[in-house]
Design a protein around this motif. Structure first.
Motif, PDB file in Angstrom:
ATOM      1  N   ARG A  12     -12.691  17.385   9.886  1.00 12.02           N
ATOM      2  CA  ARG A  12     -13.874  17.185  10.838  1.00 12.02           C
ATOM      3  C   ARG A  12     -15.183  16.789  10.019  1.00 12.02           C
ATOM      4  N   ILE A  28     -14.379  12.962   9.305  1.00  8.12           N
ATOM      5  CA  ILE A  28     -14.716  12.123  10.472  1.00  8.12           C
ATOM      6  C   ILE A  28     -16.356  12.130  10.805  1.00  8.12           C
ATOM      7  N   GLU A  84     -18.203   8.471  11.098  1.00  5.88           N
ATOM      8  CA  GLU A  84     -18.978   7.926  12.187  1.00  5.88           C
ATOM      9  C   GLU A  84     -20.410   7.912  12.014  1.00  5.88           C
ATOM     10  N   TYR A 129      -8.707  11.874  11.983  1.00  8.25           N
ATOM     11  CA  TYR A 129      -8.207  12.251  13.211  1.00  8.25           C
ATOM     12  C   TYR A 129      -6.963  12.735  13.450  1.00  8.25           C
ATOM     13  N   LEU A 185      -6.698  15.997  11.964  1.00  6.15           N
ATOM     14  CA  LEU A 185      -7.517  17.087  12.786  1.00  6.15           C
ATOM     15  C   LEU A 185      -6.609  17.579  13.791  1.00  6.15           C
ATOM     16  N   GLU A 237      -8.004  15.898  20.778  1.00  9.14           N
ATOM     17  CA  GLU A 237      -8.957  15.168  20.438  1.00  9.14           C
ATOM     18  C   GLU A 237      -8.551  14.266  19.462  1.00  9.14           C
ATOM     19  N   GLY A 238      -7.861  14.909  18.364  1.00  3.91           N
ATOM     20  CA  GLY A 238      -7.363  14.299  16.907  1.00  3.91           C
ATOM     21  C   GLY A 238      -6.275  13.313  17.253  1.00  3.91           C
ATOM     22  N   SER A 239      -5.361  13.534  18.023  1.00  5.36           N
ATOM     23  CA  SER A 239      -4.339  12.538  18.228  1.00  5.36           C
ATOM     24  C   SER A 239      -4.937  11.400  19.174  1.00  5.36           C
ATOM     25  N   ASN A 298      -8.099   9.978  19.509  1.00  4.41           N
ATOM     26  CA  ASN A 298      -8.833   8.978  19.030  1.00  4.41           C
ATOM     27  C   ASN A 298      -8.129   8.442  17.699  1.00  4.41           C
ATOM     28  N   ALA A 299      -7.169   8.851  17.003  1.00  3.30           N
ATOM     29  CA  ALA A 299      -6.158   8.284  16.094  1.00  3.30           C
ATOM     30  C   ALA A 299      -5.281   7.050  16.977  1.00  3.30           C
TER      31      ALA A 299
END
Length: 754
Positions: A113, A116, A120, A148, A151, A180-182, A184-185
């Motif tokens: 996190r 990231i 960002e 991500y 995460l 969220e992680g997957s 954005n990845a």
């Protein structure tokens, strides 16, 4: 197509000129935080003479305290602090490069996190720099994408682990509930692939959709990879359920080794596991005979025995109790001058570290060793494959057992003086003369086969034809076609340990041929030469194995094998792979149908019958090298195939007590012959020394022939099937061992790791 918020990327090419990372993971900028500790060698000289186990515990504790994270790429949590401090002290021209390394260490230490958020924030503050997208600009983009992906893994698979977590094809209970992680990845990898169509990105896009439960229906056609590819795998194969959490064997940690053996002589197979973390406790799990295991590490006197990437067992002193050897320091170069440990089984449930008094104190990085009686004096000797690279000279060692609990190093005097970055060593017998020969897998160089000429070794690698692959890792001897001669398997590995694995795997799944990571299967011709049968046995596969071993999944008498795949890089998320032997003529992959396709990094592997039902389970150590790359070990329960079997415990008298190196021939009533040689299997993961032999649909064993390593031959007629037996050398008698099936515990639940 909807424009991704990640469709731009500022030019990061200036990063490439400012890295402060050597190939061994050393932080070398301005000698920042130069090491101040004494060397391992001086520490060894100062071990005080208390209880020897306590001395080793204290020694290992000092290694932890004095380990320099500047020089150890796997001490990621303290390295975060180092880079953060460097950032506050750095010149403006250096700051970007140091910050990038700081972000990498955040990810490797487990703080995906924060990694990231750092990247960002950088993007938001630097939108005016550039919107170029070229291959040279991808370093931050790749780091953000994998952060991500990690995460998602941390929030779903590590913290809320189920028996289906990370096993492809994913069951419904393994789908990520925190997306969220997957999500954005996927967005980032799509943007990258659109400009630079790396097949590794394509595989990770598909993997992301799998974790969200939207594969394949929502994957755009241009990104889709069919997995499983049933043109490449066998679909008709029963699933092996993962039951580690039910039976208290779901050890959570980094990469490590495993020994599976009956350490307390109660007729049940126990488990000893290690963890690569230099301060990580080794664990002894005793089979309690109630369908689960009890952690008896502390009761066994093993508290403080930490670290070790691999471990192997044998009865080195012929007292009837199996001892344990732990190998340490692998991959760490000069920082890997750690002692190995010989753990003597005291026969009362406890172990003592006797490394120093046994004469085995050695301070060179290693992860591989093997036991055999190379001079046939009735005592097991020990070969250790050390790591020499980057101008470091760490010769391999061969320790001759003196027969009194001590050893003498004799490698040079018997022709076994080998240098190289050794990743696997195994003993076998290439010509059935009962003098064990030695195969050595060397990463980045030609592999070596040393023929044993009555206690003196001769390099026959070239004439035998077994020097490849150049980039190799685990290996073993086995009789793959049951012709009575031992063959050799040596796993390939990638020369590109970053994107080599997902890229090559994606190519293979799409039918694109590649020679990256191919293994070699060498069939013994019976004349001290071998034939490369890799392609004819359907094994032109990108194996990328670290841990691996073999056994008999279906008790048909033919040996199968499991590969624990991966690399330190977080993007190396490809399935571990299982291959079934078809009548000794070829292999078929049963990874997906059998439920073996775990995408966490695989290390020590063992095939063994834990529940006394005559078929073999598979225990595998999961997890990587970086401090964030912990995962839960797995135990795959064999569902049974209805085939018959025989389990044999051999006890040597003039042969070593463990009977390692002894040959077994089973002649069945259908005239089929099955051959086994007593060992613990492959070079990374140790199966039990008891021989668990499947015989298919045969209903009787016409003849059982034991060729003890010291030359005596004993033959038994009309041996009953589906039983456990013991044979002591020289008695010409079979003793039946009482046993009963012990079902695994069926308690269910979700693991929560904190």
């Amino acid at each position: 197509m909807k424009r991704s918020k990640y469709i731009w990327l500022p030019s990061i090419s200036i990063l490439s000129t400012l890295y402060f990372f050597s190939c061994d993971g050393q932080i070398v900028q301005n000698n920042f935080l130069a090491p101040t500790s004494a060397t391992s060698h001086s520490m060894a000289e100062n071990i005080n003479h208390k209880n020897e186990t306590q001395e080793m515990v204290e020694f290992l504790g000092r290694i932890v305290e004095q380990s320099d994270p500047n020089l150890n790429a796997y001490r990621n949590k303290p390295r975060v602090g180092i880079y953060k401090s460097m950032l506050s002290q750095s010149k403006s021209t250096e700051k970007l490069s140091i910050w990038y390394q700081y972000c990498k260490e955040l990810l490797r230490s487990g703080d995906a996190r924060e990694c990231i958020q750092e990247i960002e924030s950088f993007f938001e503050a630097n939108r005016d720099l550039s919107e170029q997208m070229t291959a040279n600009n991808y370093v931050l983009f790749e780091l953000l994408a994998i952060a991500y992906l990690r995460l998602g893994e941390q929030e779903n698979c590590q913290l809320n682990h189920t028996e289906f977590s990370c096993i492809l094809p994913l069951e419904e209970s393994a789908i990520h509930t925190l997306p969220e992680g997957s999500k954005n990845a996927i967005d980032i990898y799509k943007s990258m692939y659109d400009v630079y169509p790396n097949q590794g990105y394509k595989w990770l896009i598909n993997l992301g959709y799998m974790t969200l439960g939207t594969y394949p229906q929502e994957v755009p056609k241009k990104y889709l990879i069919n997995y499983p590819n049933w043109n490449l795998e066998q679909r008709n194969f029963p699933r092996f359920n993962e039951v580690a959490m039910n039976v208290n064997t779901a050890i959570y940690g980094l990469s490590g080794g495993v020994c599976t053996e009956d350490f307390n002589n109660d007729g049940l197979i126990d488990i000893f596991v290690t963890d690569y973390g230099i301060d990580a406790q080794a664990r002894l799990l005793i089979n309690n005979g109630k369908g689960s295991f009890d952690d008896q590490t502390i009761l066994a006197g093993l508290e403080g025995i930490v670290g070790g990437l691999n471990t192997i067992q044998a009865d080195y002193n012929n007292d009837g109790f199996e001892d344990i050897f732990v190998l340490r320091g692998a991959w760490l170069g000069a920082q890997g001058n750690h002692p190995n440990s010989l753990l003597k089984n005291n026969g009362d449930g406890t172990f003592s570290d006797v490394t120093k008094s046994a004469g085995l104190m050695s301070l060179m990085p290693t992860q591989t060793g093997a036991w055999a009686d190379f001079n046939r004096d009735g005592y097991l000797d020990l070969f250790i494959g050390n790591e020499s690279r980057n101008n470091s000279s760490n010769p391999c060692e061969l320790y001759l057992n003196n027969g009194d609990g001590t050893f003498k190093e004799v490698a040079a005097s018997v022709g076994a003086n080998v240098h190289g970055f050794v990743k696997g060593v195994v003993w076998g017998d290439i010509n059935n003369d009962s003098w064990p020969d030695l195969y050595i897998s060397i990463m980045g160089s030609q592999n070596i086969l040393l023929k044993n000429n009555e206690g003196v070794f001769e390099d026959v690698s070239q004439t035998a034809g077994v020097q490849e692959p150049i980039s190799s890792f685990p290996c073993w001897f086995w009789d793959v076609n049951n012709d009575g001669y031992q063959d050799i398997y040596v796993s390939g590995y990638s020369s590109d340990k970053d994107f080599g694995l997902p890229l090559t795997f994606a190519q293979e799944m799409q039918g694109v041929k590649t020679n990256n990571g191919y293994s070699k299967l060498y069939i013994n011709n019976g004349n001290e030469t071998f034939t490369d049968a890799t392609e004819s046995y359907n094994l032109l596969k990108c194996s990328f194995a670290m841990g691996a071993n073999f056994g008999d999944l279906d008790n048909d008498g033919n040996l199968d094998f499991y590969l624990g795949t991966g690399a330190p890089a977080f993007n190396s998320v490809i399935p571990n792979r299982m291959f079934r032997n078809v009548d000794g003529t070829k292999f078929e992959e049963v990874t997906s149908a059998g439920g073996f396709g775990h995408i966490q990094k695989g290390h020590g592997v063992a095939f063994v019958d834990f529940d006394n039902d005559g078929d073999q389970e598979i225990y595998a150590v999961m997890g990587g090298g970086y401090q964030a790359d912990e995962f839960t070990n797995v135990l795959f329960e064999n569902p049974g195939f209805g085939n018959n079997w025989l389990t044999i415990e051999l006890e040597g008298v003039t042969t070593n007590r463990s009977a390692i190196g002894t040959r077994i021939e089973v002649v069945l009533d259908n005239n089929k012959r099955i051959y086994r040689t007593v060992s613990t299997g492959g070079s990374f993961g140790s199966s039990s020394i008891q021989q668990e032999i499947g015989i298919g649909k045969a209903t009787k064993i016409n003849q059982l022939i034991i060729t003890w390593q010291n030359g005596e031959v004993e033959s038994f007629e009309s041996v009953a099937i589906n039983q456990k037996i013991a044979i002591k050398e020289g008695t010409n008698a079979i003793r039946t061992i009482p046993f009963s099936y012990i079902p695994f515990s069926e308690s269910k639940g979700v693991h929560h790791h904190h």
